[in-house]
Every structure is written in C-alpha cells, then in structure tokens.
Design a protein around this motif. Structure first.
Motif, PDB file in Angstrom:
ATOM      1  N   LEU A 142       0.865  -1.549   0.020  1.00  0.00           N
ATOM      2  CA  LEU A 142       0.042  -0.093  -0.076  1.00  0.00           C
ATOM      3  C   LEU A 142       1.180   0.998   0.036  1.00  0.00           C
ATOM      4  O   LEU A 142       0.624   1.891  -1.144  1.00  0.00           O
ATOM      5  CB  LEU A 142      -0.770   0.309   1.596  1.00  0.00           C
ATOM      6  CG  LEU A 142      -2.554  -0.241   0.834  1.00  0.00           C
ATOM      7  CD1 LEU A 142      -2.939   0.083   2.755  1.00  0.00           C
ATOM      8  CD2 LEU A 142      -2.717  -0.152   0.154  1.00  0.00           C
ATOM      9  N   ARG A 143       1.349   0.936   0.956  1.00  0.00           N
ATOM     10  CA  ARG A 143       3.195   2.729   1.081  1.00  0.00           C
ATOM     11  C   ARG A 143       3.411   2.948  -0.497  1.00  0.00           C
ATOM     12  O   ARG A 143       3.501   4.297  -0.809  1.00  0.00           O
ATOM     13  CB  ARG A 143       3.767   2.078   2.025  1.00  0.00           C
ATOM     14  CG  ARG A 143       2.763   2.227   3.528  1.00  0.00           C
ATOM     15  CD  ARG A 143       4.167   3.068   4.124  1.00  0.00           C
ATOM     16  NE  ARG A 143       3.211   2.592   5.836  1.00  0.00           N
ATOM     17  CZ  ARG A 143       3.179   4.041   6.054  1.00  0.00           C
ATOM     18  NH1 ARG A 143       3.395   5.165   5.294  1.00  0.00           N
ATOM     19  NH2 ARG A 143       3.115   4.387   7.820  1.00  0.00           N
ATOM     20  N   GLU A 144       3.631   1.832  -1.009  1.00  0.00           N
ATOM     21  CA  GLU A 144       4.730   2.322  -2.317  1.00  0.00           C
ATOM     22  C   GLU A 144       3.492   2.670  -3.025  1.00  0.00           C
ATOM     23  O   GLU A 144       4.240   3.290  -4.030  1.00  0.00           O
ATOM     24  CB  GLU A 144       5.162   0.712  -2.792  1.00  0.00           C
ATOM     25  CG  GLU A 144       6.281   0.023  -1.686  1.00  0.00           C
ATOM     26  CD  GLU A 144       7.489   0.887  -2.355  1.00  0.00           C
ATOM     27  OE1 GLU A 144       7.538   1.754  -2.860  1.00  0.00           O
ATOM     28  OE2 GLU A 144       9.017   1.046  -1.339  1.00  0.00           O
ATOM     29  N   ALA A 145       2.567   1.633  -3.351  1.00  0.00           N
ATOM     30  CA  ALA A 145       1.294   2.090  -3.951  1.00  0.00           C
ATOM     31  C   ALA A 145       0.956   3.835  -3.756  1.00  0.00           C
ATOM     32  O   ALA A 145       0.872   4.419  -4.660  1.00  0.00           O
ATOM     33  CB  ALA A 145       0.504   1.335  -4.255  1.00  0.00           C
ATOM     34  N   MET A 146       0.482   3.739  -2.849  1.00  0.00           N
ATOM     35  CA  MET A 146       0.396   5.576  -2.606  1.00  0.00           C
ATOM     36  C   MET A 146       1.082   6.261  -3.057  1.00  0.00           C
ATOM     37  O   MET A 146       0.989   7.568  -3.557  1.00  0.00           O
ATOM     38  CB  MET A 146      -0.306   5.459  -0.728  1.00  0.00           C
ATOM     39  CG  MET A 146      -1.546   4.283  -1.058  1.00  0.00           C
ATOM     40  SD  MET A 146      -2.933   4.914  -1.588  1.00  0.00           S
ATOM     41  CE  MET A 146      -3.138   3.033  -2.453  1.00  0.00           C
ATOM     42  N   ALA A 147       2.327   6.476  -2.950  1.00  0.00           N
ATOM     43  CA  ALA A 147       3.046   6.961  -2.971  1.00  0.00           C
ATOM     44  C   ALA A 147       2.981   7.855  -4.525  1.00  0.00           C
ATOM     45  O   ALA A 147       4.031   8.396  -5.103  1.00  0.00           O
ATOM     46  CB  ALA A 147       4.966   6.377  -2.859  1.00  0.00           C
ATOM     47  N   ASN A 148       2.994   6.348  -5.752  1.00  0.00           N
ATOM     48  CA  ASN A 148       2.691   6.843  -6.603  1.00  0.00           C
ATOM     49  C   ASN A 148       1.812   8.269  -6.706  1.00  0.00           C
ATOM     50  O   ASN A 148       1.661   8.761  -8.033  1.00  0.00           O
ATOM     51  CB  ASN A 148       2.055   5.881  -7.215  1.00  0.00           C
ATOM     52  CG  ASN A 148       3.095   5.304  -8.157  1.00  0.00           C
ATOM     53  OD1 ASN A 148       3.879   5.508  -8.452  1.00  0.00           O
ATOM     54  ND2 ASN A 148       3.193   4.383  -7.213  1.00  0.00           N
ATOM     55  N   PHE A 149      -0.152   8.148  -5.841  1.00  0.00           N
ATOM     56  CA  PHE A 149      -0.778   9.238  -6.399  1.00  0.00           C
ATOM     57  C   PHE A 149       0.107  10.839  -6.085  1.00  0.00           C
ATOM     58  O   PHE A 149      -0.688  11.155  -6.047  1.00  0.00           O
ATOM     59  CB  PHE A 149      -1.631   8.465  -5.749  1.00  0.00           C
ATOM     60  CG  PHE A 149      -2.654   7.714  -5.584  1.00  0.00           C
ATOM     61  CD1 PHE A 149      -2.832   7.614  -7.543  1.00  0.00           C
ATOM     62  CD2 PHE A 149      -2.448   6.194  -5.350  1.00  0.00           C
ATOM     63  CE1 PHE A 149      -4.228   6.375  -8.247  1.00  0.00           C
ATOM     64  CE2 PHE A 149      -2.752   5.333  -6.132  1.00  0.00           C
ATOM     65  CZ  PHE A 149      -3.957   5.359  -6.851  1.00  0.00           C
ATOM     66  N   VAL A 150       0.786  10.607  -5.742  1.00  0.00           N
ATOM     67  CA  VAL A 150       1.370  12.180  -5.269  1.00  0.00           C
ATOM     68  C   VAL A 150       1.308  13.174  -6.234  1.00  0.00           C
ATOM     69  O   VAL A 150       0.906  14.115  -6.213  1.00  0.00           O
ATOM     70  CB  VAL A 150       2.238  12.453  -4.465  1.00  0.00           C
ATOM     71  CG1 VAL A 150       3.879  11.780  -5.444  1.00  0.00           C
ATOM     72  CG2 VAL A 150       3.105  13.426  -4.182  1.00  0.00           C
ATOM     73  N   ASP A 151       1.226  12.623  -7.374  1.00  0.00           N
ATOM     74  CA  ASP A 151       1.544  13.388  -8.801  1.00  0.00           C
ATOM     75  C   ASP A 151      -0.530  13.247  -8.871  1.00  0.00           C
ATOM     76  O   ASP A 151      -0.987  12.034  -9.190  1.00  0.00           O
ATOM     77  CB  ASP A 151       2.204  12.075 -10.182  1.00  0.00           C
ATOM     78  CG  ASP A 151       2.504  13.054 -11.066  1.00  0.00           C
ATOM     79  OD1 ASP A 151       1.580  13.531 -11.808  1.00  0.00           O
ATOM     80  OD2 ASP A 151       3.260  12.786 -11.638  1.00  0.00           O
ATOM     81  N   PRO A 152      -0.873  13.573  -9.686  1.00  0.00           N
ATOM     82  CA  PRO A 152      -1.704  14.301  -9.850  1.00  0.00           C
ATOM     83  C   PRO A 152      -2.488  13.975 -10.921  1.00  0.00           C
ATOM     84  O   PRO A 152      -3.369  13.356 -11.680  1.00  0.00           O
ATOM     85  CB  PRO A 152      -2.104  15.750  -9.976  1.00  0.00           C
ATOM     86  CG  PRO A 152      -0.718  16.161  -9.845  1.00  0.00           C
ATOM     87  CD  PRO A 152      -0.227  15.444  -9.219  1.00  0.00           C
ATOM     88  N   GLU A 153      -1.490  13.662 -11.877  1.00  0.00           N
ATOM     89  CA  GLU A 153      -2.016  12.851 -13.371  1.00  0.00           C
ATOM     90  C   GLU A 153      -1.572  11.252 -13.251  1.00  0.00           C
ATOM     91  O   GLU A 153      -2.741  10.906 -14.464  1.00  0.00           O
ATOM     92  CB  GLU A 153      -1.060  13.311 -13.990  1.00  0.00           C
ATOM     93  CG  GLU A 153      -0.625  14.937 -14.600  1.00  0.00           C
ATOM     94  CD  GLU A 153       0.360  14.859 -15.683  1.00  0.00           C
ATOM     95  OE1 GLU A 153       1.243  13.549 -16.322  1.00  0.00           O
ATOM     96  OE2 GLU A 153       0.320  16.251 -15.966  1.00  0.00           O
ATOM     97  N   VAL A 154      -2.025  10.896 -11.813  1.00  0.00           N
ATOM     98  CA  VAL A 154      -1.912   9.635 -11.817  1.00  0.00           C
ATOM     99  C   VAL A 154      -2.782   8.785 -11.353  1.00  0.00           C
ATOM    100  O   VAL A 154      -3.261   9.118 -10.685  1.00  0.00           O
ATOM    101  CB  VAL A 154      -1.119   8.654 -10.528  1.00  0.00           C
ATOM    102  CG1 VAL A 154      -0.679   7.417 -10.983  1.00  0.00           C
ATOM    103  CG2 VAL A 154       0.212   9.100 -11.546  1.00  0.00           C
ATOM    104  N   GLY A 155      -3.657   7.749 -12.102  1.00  0.00           N
ATOM    105  CA  GLY A 155      -5.400   7.941 -11.968  1.00  0.00           C
ATOM    106  C   GLY A 155      -5.153   6.197 -11.089  1.00  0.00           C
ATOM    107  O   GLY A 155      -6.391   5.647 -10.639  1.00  0.00           O
ATOM    108  N   GLY A 156      -4.268   5.328 -11.474  1.00  0.00           N
ATOM    109  CA  GLY A 156      -4.168   3.643 -11.576  1.00  0.00           C
ATOM    110  C   GLY A 156      -2.491   3.500 -11.280  1.00  0.00           C
ATOM    111  O   GLY A 156      -1.988   4.152 -11.756  1.00  0.00           O
ATOM    112  N   VAL A 157      -2.694   3.083 -10.427  1.00  0.00           N
ATOM    113  CA  VAL A 157      -1.365   1.852 -10.115  1.00  0.00           C
ATOM    114  C   VAL A 157      -1.562   0.400 -10.005  1.00  0.00           C
ATOM    115  O   VAL A 157      -2.241   0.085  -9.611  1.00  0.00           O
ATOM    116  CB  VAL A 157      -0.658   2.384  -8.862  1.00  0.00           C
ATOM    117  CG1 VAL A 157       0.706   1.818  -8.423  1.00  0.00           C
ATOM    118  CG2 VAL A 157      -0.243   3.651  -8.822  1.00  0.00           C
TER     119      VAL A 157
END
Length: 378
Positions: A142-157
């Motif tokens: 979860l932590r690794e995945a959520m760190a991608n959502f810091v970019d507002p352009e990312v909608g899915g991981v």
C-alpha cells in the motif's frame, strides 16, 4: 517454397518482440515512472469473495499486516458465497483492531464484474484498492502504491508478482518478461494490463466496467486512461499468487485471462492512435502481441510442417515431434536457459485458444475457485 513462407510468417510474428527489444535497449527504464513521495490517503480495499471459507481468514490476516494506518483503511467485501465466508469476515475484526468492515451479501451470484461494480460504488475513501482472496500482498504494498498518487496525473497503479507460489517456473519466467514490458509501457505513458491481486484507482475516477468483463482490472485502467489520467506499473508494489506449470493445468487459468484481454482490446479498438503514446505505442504493441502474433505463429508452424512433409516425406515428422518434445520438457520446467522461450510459446497458445473460445463459447464473467492452486498458500 512452403518452408521459406512458414519461416517468413514466424519472422513477422516475432516483430512485437523485436520492437520491444529495441525500445527497451534505447530507453532502459527501471522502477516507477513517477517521482514518488510519502503519501497517506484514505484507502478502501475491495475484496470479492465466493466460497472462500478455507482461505478468507488468511487473506484478512494479510490485510491486517499491511504497513499502513489502520484508521485510514476500509474493507469492502462483496460476497456471493453459500458457505461461511461472510460470517468469518464479519467476525474477524471483532476486537476493534482492524479496519472498518462492510460486507455486501449478494442474494444471487451475478459475476465478478458486477460484484466489483457494487463494491466500488459502496467504497467511501479516496483510493480504491482491489485485491483477490487467493493472493498475498507484501506488507509495504500500500505504501509503495500510494506514493505514486502524489502525482495528480496518476489515476491508477498496479504491481508485480514478487513470488509465484506452487513452483511454476513457466509463470515465473513469463511474469519476469511482463515486468520489463509493463515498466517500459509506464515510462512511455501507461501500462495496459492491471493485475487482480493489486489494482489501485482514485475513487473519483472509477466508472463501471462491462457486466460480462473478463478483464475487469485492465478494463477499468483503460477507461481511466481514456479519461485523461495515467495508469502505471510500479515494480516496488509486490504480491504473491499461485500458478500451474503443467500444459493442460495452465489452460483454465491462463486462457481465461487471455480471453478477457483480447475481448477488451477489440471492444476498445477505437483507442488506437489516441491518448498520446498509450494509443500510438502501448496499445498497438499489445494488439500485435495478443491478437495478430498468435495467428501468424500458428500459421507459420502449420506451413512449416506441411512444407517439411512435402520436402522430406516421413522425415518431416521430426518437426511436430520436436515441438511436442519442447512442450513436454517446458511444462516440467526443465529447459534450463531456454525456459523463457517456452513461457512465451505457452502464452501464445493461450492467446490463440482464447481467440477461438471467444468465437465459439459463452464467457459470462463467472469465476470458480481453484482448490489445487489454493493449496500452494498453505
């Protein structure tokens, strides 16, 4: 003449692999394409279940072990069981130490896609994570995945298979190659395949998938990308799942996935050429790999076999015998350094079989638990 023509067809079928090799050598991507940073949004974990009484408590323990603030977690279980699964879920966190739990009990079994649509609609947190009961998540997933959502352009991981349970080198080799492909796709723009053991999406971007979808995670990712957000693969997000090595055993598991991806590509064919590099590079590569390549490979092998008999008479039987030996040895994970070639061949067989099955059989989105695979988790 026939032999040369068959070799030519096989050469054309190899084009997707050559394209990938050239792009990978040029780009040399690694890791997530996002500049990750610590981020802790609220998360709804959606878990579809059907007669999972034997393994559901293990999955709940897996969720409880995630390295993430429990007060920011919600578990939404959509259940269609006729066993004790929903009761076990409702009682598991009675001590108050776990996430908030909501169980949606379906009166009739409607299929996985419909169950997920219900679960996504019921989720209330910022990020929705879908996972499967017969998979294990790494504690830091979860932590690794959520760190991608810091970019507002990312909608899915989505993430990768860190471990293939059951000792299937065939699947392990294929997943290794898939990791390279999806890493490159994500660095170019977005990846096409999202994985059932772990798929995460911003809740406000989630839309319903087709009721008969056989590739619900990838379909949702494609819809999110079509609506303007990137959907990326992060190899730091790890999970474990079980897989068969045997040729016949793998058909049920792998062919169903192939059916879903082929159906998704053909239904969303109008995305080709659109949405940046996703439509100009990622989707065309997957069309070549999943839809065009298997037919060319099958045609090439057929023409080669006919040509071998025409040129060498009974001695031409050596070609199909060699192919049968290749399958027999590869299914036993015994090809040594050539095992990855068998993994690719096995995937092409699934894609061809899936294309035929979509034409001549009904695919209704139902799924059945595989008891043999689940024993690999014990």
């Amino acid at each position: 003449m026939l032999i040369e023509f068959g070799i030519g067809l096989l050469a054309v079928a190899a084009v997707p692999y050559l394209l990938f090799g050239v792009l990978y050598a040029w780009h040399r991507p690694s890791g997530s394409p996002i500049e990750k940073a610590p981020y802790e949004p609220t998360v709804s974990i959606v878990l579809p279940t059907y007669n999972e009484a034997a393994i559901v408590e293990r999955k709940l323990a897996d969720i409880a072990a995630l390295d993430y603030p429990v007060e920011k977690l919600e578990l939404v279980v959509v259940d269609a069981s006729d066993d004790r699964t929903p009761d076990l879920v409702e009682s598991y966190f009675d001590d108050g130490e776990g996430p908030t739990v909501r169980v949606i009990r379906e009166t009739d079994r409607k299929g996985l896609a419909i169950a997920l649509n219900e679960g996504y609609a019921a989720a209330t947190n910022e990020i929705i994570v879908k996972t499967d009961c017969d998979s294990k998540l790494a504690p830091d997933a979860l932590r690794e995945a959520m760190a991608n959502f810091v970019d507002p352009e990312v909608g899915g991981v989505t993430g990768r298979t860190g471990e293939v349970l059951g000792g299937s080198e065939v699947e392990s080799d294929y997943r290794g190659m898939q990791t390279h492909i999806q890493t490159l796709e994500s660095h170019l723009d977005s990846t096409f395949i999202f994985h059932g053991p772990f798929s995460a999406f911003r809740r406000d971007l989630v839309v319903p998938v087709d009721a008969d979808s056989l590739a619900d995670d990838s379909e949702l990712a494609l819809r999110v990308r079509r609506n303007g957000h990137r959907v990326v693969f992060d190899p730091a997000v790890r999970y474990a799942e079980a897989a068969h090595s045997g040729f016949r055993q793998r058909r049920t598991q792998k062919d169903r996935r192939a059916m879903g991806l082929i159906r998704l590509l053909t239904r969303q064919a109008d995305a080709l050429g659109r949405h940046g590099r996703y439509g100009r590079a990622v989707l065309p590569f997957n069309w070549l790999f999943m839809i065009v390549g298997p037919w060319l490979a099958a045609a090439g092998l057929t023409v080669l076999t006919v040509g071998a008999f025409a040129s060498f008479g009974l001695a031409g039987v050596a070609l199909p015998l060699a192919l049968a030996a290749f399958v027999a040895v590869g299914s036993r994970d015994a090809l040594g350094p050539f095992q990855p070639f068998y993994a690719l061949f096995d995937t092409q067989v699934s894609l061809l079989h899936a294309a035929l099955a979509l034409q001549f059989t009904a695919a209704d989105g139902q799924w059945e638990p595989e008891a043999e695979l689940r024993e690999a988790f014990d």
